[in-house]
Design a protein around this motif. Structure first.
Motif, PDB file in Angstrom:
ATOM      1  N   VAL A   1       0.857  -1.169   0.000  1.00 17.44           N
ATOM      2  CA  VAL A   1       0.000   0.000   0.000  1.00 17.44           C
ATOM      3  C   VAL A   1       0.903   1.232   0.000  1.00 17.44           C
ATOM      4  N   ALA A   2       0.659   2.129  -0.925  1.00 16.90           N
ATOM      5  CA  ALA A   2       1.430   3.366  -1.022  1.00 16.90           C
ATOM      6  C   ALA A   2       0.480   4.548  -0.972  1.00 16.90           C
ATOM      7  N   GLU A   3       0.791   5.505  -0.117  1.00 17.25           N
ATOM      8  CA  GLU A   3      -0.022   6.713  -0.054  1.00 17.25           C
ATOM      9  C   GLU A   3       0.490   7.670  -1.123  1.00 17.25           C
ATOM     10  N   LEU A   4      -0.419   8.193  -1.932  1.00 15.43           N
ATOM     11  CA  LEU A   4      -0.028   9.090  -3.016  1.00 15.43           C
ATOM     12  C   LEU A   4       0.418  10.435  -2.446  1.00 15.43           C
ATOM     13  N   PRO A   5       1.427  11.066  -3.061  1.00 18.85           N
ATOM     14  CA  PRO A   5       2.045  12.271  -2.483  1.00 18.85           C
ATOM     15  C   PRO A   5       1.306  13.572  -2.810  1.00 18.85           C
ATOM     16  N   PHE A   6      -0.011  13.593  -2.655  1.00 21.89           N
ATOM     17  CA  PHE A   6      -0.798  14.792  -2.945  1.00 21.89           C
ATOM     18  C   PHE A   6      -1.533  15.238  -1.688  1.00 21.89           C
ATOM     19  N   GLY A  26      -4.845  12.132   0.725  1.00 22.70           N
ATOM     20  CA  GLY A  26      -5.227  10.892   1.402  1.00 22.70           C
ATOM     21  C   GLY A  26      -5.541   9.712   0.510  1.00 22.70           C
ATOM     22  N   TRP A  27      -5.195   9.777  -0.751  1.00 20.79           N
ATOM     23  CA  TRP A  27      -5.443   8.641  -1.642  1.00 20.79           C
ATOM     24  C   TRP A  27      -4.357   7.582  -1.435  1.00 20.79           C
ATOM     25  N   GLN A  28      -4.745   6.322  -1.482  1.00 18.96           N
ATOM     26  CA  GLN A  28      -3.806   5.206  -1.348  1.00 18.96           C
ATOM     27  C   GLN A  28      -3.940   4.287  -2.560  1.00 18.96           C
ATOM     28  N   LEU A  29      -2.805   3.788  -3.007  1.00 13.21           N
ATOM     29  CA  LEU A  29      -2.773   2.846  -4.132  1.00 13.21           C
ATOM     30  C   LEU A  29      -2.158   1.544  -3.640  1.00 13.21           C
ATOM     31  N   SER A  30      -2.793   0.441  -3.954  1.00  8.55           N
ATOM     32  CA  SER A  30      -2.256  -0.869  -3.563  1.00  8.55           C
ATOM     33  C   SER A  30      -2.262  -1.786  -4.779  1.00  8.55           C
ATOM     34  N   GLY A  31      -1.384  -2.744  -4.761  1.00  4.60           N
ATOM     35  CA  GLY A  31      -1.327  -3.648  -5.897  1.00  4.60           C
ATOM     36  C   GLY A  31      -0.642  -4.958  -5.570  1.00  4.60           C
ATOM     37  N   VAL A  32      -0.981  -5.956  -6.359  1.00  3.88           N
ATOM     38  CA  VAL A  32      -0.372  -7.275  -6.246  1.00  3.88           C
ATOM     39  C   VAL A  32      -0.073  -7.755  -7.668  1.00  3.88           C
ATOM     40  N   TRP A  33       1.172  -8.143  -7.897  1.00  4.54           N
ATOM     41  CA  TRP A  33       1.611  -8.704  -9.187  1.00  4.54           C
ATOM     42  C   TRP A  33       1.917 -10.165  -8.916  1.00  4.54           C
ATOM     43  N   ARG A  34       1.231 -11.062  -9.615  1.00  2.22           N
ATOM     44  CA  ARG A  34       1.488 -12.497  -9.455  1.00  2.22           C
ATOM     45  C   ARG A  34       1.830 -13.077 -10.814  1.00  2.22           C
ATOM     46  N   GLN A  35       2.946 -13.799 -10.838  1.00  2.00           N
ATOM     47  CA  GLN A  35       3.402 -14.403 -12.083  1.00  2.00           C
ATOM     48  C   GLN A  35       4.175 -15.661 -11.747  1.00  2.00           C
ATOM     49  N   SER A  36       3.970 -16.692 -12.529  1.00  2.00           N
ATOM     50  CA  SER A  36       4.715 -17.935 -12.331  1.00  2.00           C
ATOM     51  C   SER A  36       5.042 -18.537 -13.687  1.00  2.00           C
ATOM     52  N   SER A  37       6.011 -19.424 -13.678  1.00  2.00           N
ATOM     53  CA  SER A  37       6.324 -20.144 -14.909  1.00  2.00           C
ATOM     54  C   SER A  37       5.242 -21.196 -15.136  1.00  2.00           C
ATOM     55  N   GLY A  38       5.218 -21.739 -16.320  1.00  2.00           N
ATOM     56  CA  GLY A  38       4.200 -22.731 -16.654  1.00  2.00           C
ATOM     57  C   GLY A  38       4.436 -24.060 -15.970  1.00  2.00           C
ATOM     58  N   MET A  39       3.354 -24.770 -15.750  1.00  2.22           N
ATOM     59  CA  MET A  39       3.436 -26.090 -15.135  1.00  2.22           C
ATOM     60  C   MET A  39       3.729 -27.143 -16.209  1.00  2.22           C
ATOM     61  N   LEU A 123      -7.526   1.332  -5.303  1.00  7.98           N
ATOM     62  CA  LEU A 123      -7.406   2.753  -5.052  1.00  7.98           C
ATOM     63  C   LEU A 123      -8.375   3.087  -3.935  1.00  7.98           C
ATOM     64  N   ALA A 124      -7.894   3.774  -2.891  1.00  9.53           N
ATOM     65  CA  ALA A 124      -8.734   4.061  -1.728  1.00  9.53           C
ATOM     66  C   ALA A 124      -8.547   5.505  -1.295  1.00  9.53           C
ATOM     67  N   LYS A 125      -9.606   6.053  -0.710  1.00  9.92           N
ATOM     68  CA  LYS A 125      -9.578   7.424  -0.192  1.00  9.92           C
ATOM     69  C   LYS A 125     -10.413   7.457   1.074  1.00  9.92           C
ATOM     70  N   ARG A 126      -9.846   8.059   2.110  1.00  8.61           N
ATOM     71  CA  ARG A 126     -10.564   8.219   3.374  1.00  8.61           C
ATOM     72  C   ARG A 126     -10.946   9.693   3.517  1.00  8.61           C
ATOM     73  N   PHE A 127     -12.240   9.936   3.763  1.00  4.99           N
ATOM     74  CA  PHE A 127     -12.751  11.285   3.985  1.00  4.99           C
ATOM     75  C   PHE A 127     -13.049  11.448   5.471  1.00  4.99           C
ATOM     76  N   ASP A 128     -12.441  12.451   6.095  1.00  5.49           N
ATOM     77  CA  ASP A 128     -12.737  12.768   7.492  1.00  5.49           C
ATOM     78  C   ASP A 128     -14.027  13.589   7.519  1.00  5.49           C
ATOM     79  N   LEU A 129     -15.050  13.079   8.192  1.00  4.31           N
ATOM     80  CA  LEU A 129     -16.342  13.755   8.204  1.00  4.31           C
ATOM     81  C   LEU A 129     -16.479  14.708   9.389  1.00  4.31           C
ATOM     82  N   PHE A 130     -16.477  14.171  10.607  1.00  4.10           N
ATOM     83  CA  PHE A 130     -16.611  15.000  11.805  1.00  4.10           C
ATOM     84  C   PHE A 130     -16.129  14.189  12.999  1.00  4.10           C
TER      85      PHE A 130
END
Length: 190
Positions: A1-6, A26-39, A123-130
């Motif tokens: 998870v990486a918080e975007l620099p804005f 407060g935007w966050q970006l997360s990702g998963v890269w999965r790769q394998s050789s063939g069976m 992609l995620a964003k948290r809004f502070d309400l009150f």
């Protein structure tokens, strides 16, 4: 998870007011890269039993096997029904195998099919309400994508690799990956 620099106290737009910071910060970006050789997989001997009547055995390689190259619309060995195949030229691949002689075991795991590949992003964003008492009330928005590139990978264990069905030799019958999926959510925290 990486918080975007804005937004406020970030590298970009650090001096913004509260309204602009609420939109771009407060935007966050997360990702998963999965790769394998063939069976590995094998070519079956069909309905012929070179060893005993319980195990059908593997085919024997009698020629040069073209390298497996998954083709989404390969021609059929015989007939008009082509489709996804582990070989670009199924007829040449079929000609490289022969029935195993009695007492022999054939070639096992001589081919390698597609490997697994997928990229998932969020992609995620948290809004502070009150604030209620000493508890901050927030609303979190999330957008997630699974297999965002919509990469199709076929399951080599589903390929019809048997000398007993030459018309469909090498044809895939199942996918190894799922198609692209999007999901969205809102979460209220108090």
């Amino acid at each position: 998870v990486a918080e975007l620099p804005f937004g406020r106290n970030k590298k970009f737009f650090s001096g913004t007011n509260r309204l602009v910071n609420g939109l771009i910060g407060g935007w966050q970006l997360s990702g998963v890269w999965r790769q394998s050789s063939g069976m590995p997989t094998s070519v079956g001997n069909g309905s012929f039993w070179p060893t005993n009547w319980n195990v059908s055995g593997f085919a024997s390689q009698i020629g040069v096997v073209p390298p497996p190259q998954t083709t989404k619309n390969a021609p059929a060995v015989v007939g008009p029904d082509g489709g996804a195949n582990i070989f670009a030229n199924p007829a040449a691949a079929l000609a490289a195998y022969g029935f195993t002689l009695p007492g022999q075991s054939g070639q096992r795991n001589g081919l390698r099919g597609d490997g697994y590949f997928t990229i998932d992003l969020g992609l995620a964003k948290r809004f502070d309400l009150f604030t209620s008492g000493d508890h901050l009330n927030t609303l979190q928005f999330r957008a997630e994508s699974f297999n965002i590139t919509n990469t199709a990978r076929f399951d080599p264990q589903s390929a019809n690799l048997t000398l007993g069905d030459p018309n469909n030799f090498g044809r895939y019958t199942a996918m190894l990956t799922s198609p692209r999926v999007f999901q969205f959510s809102l979460r209220y925290e108090f």
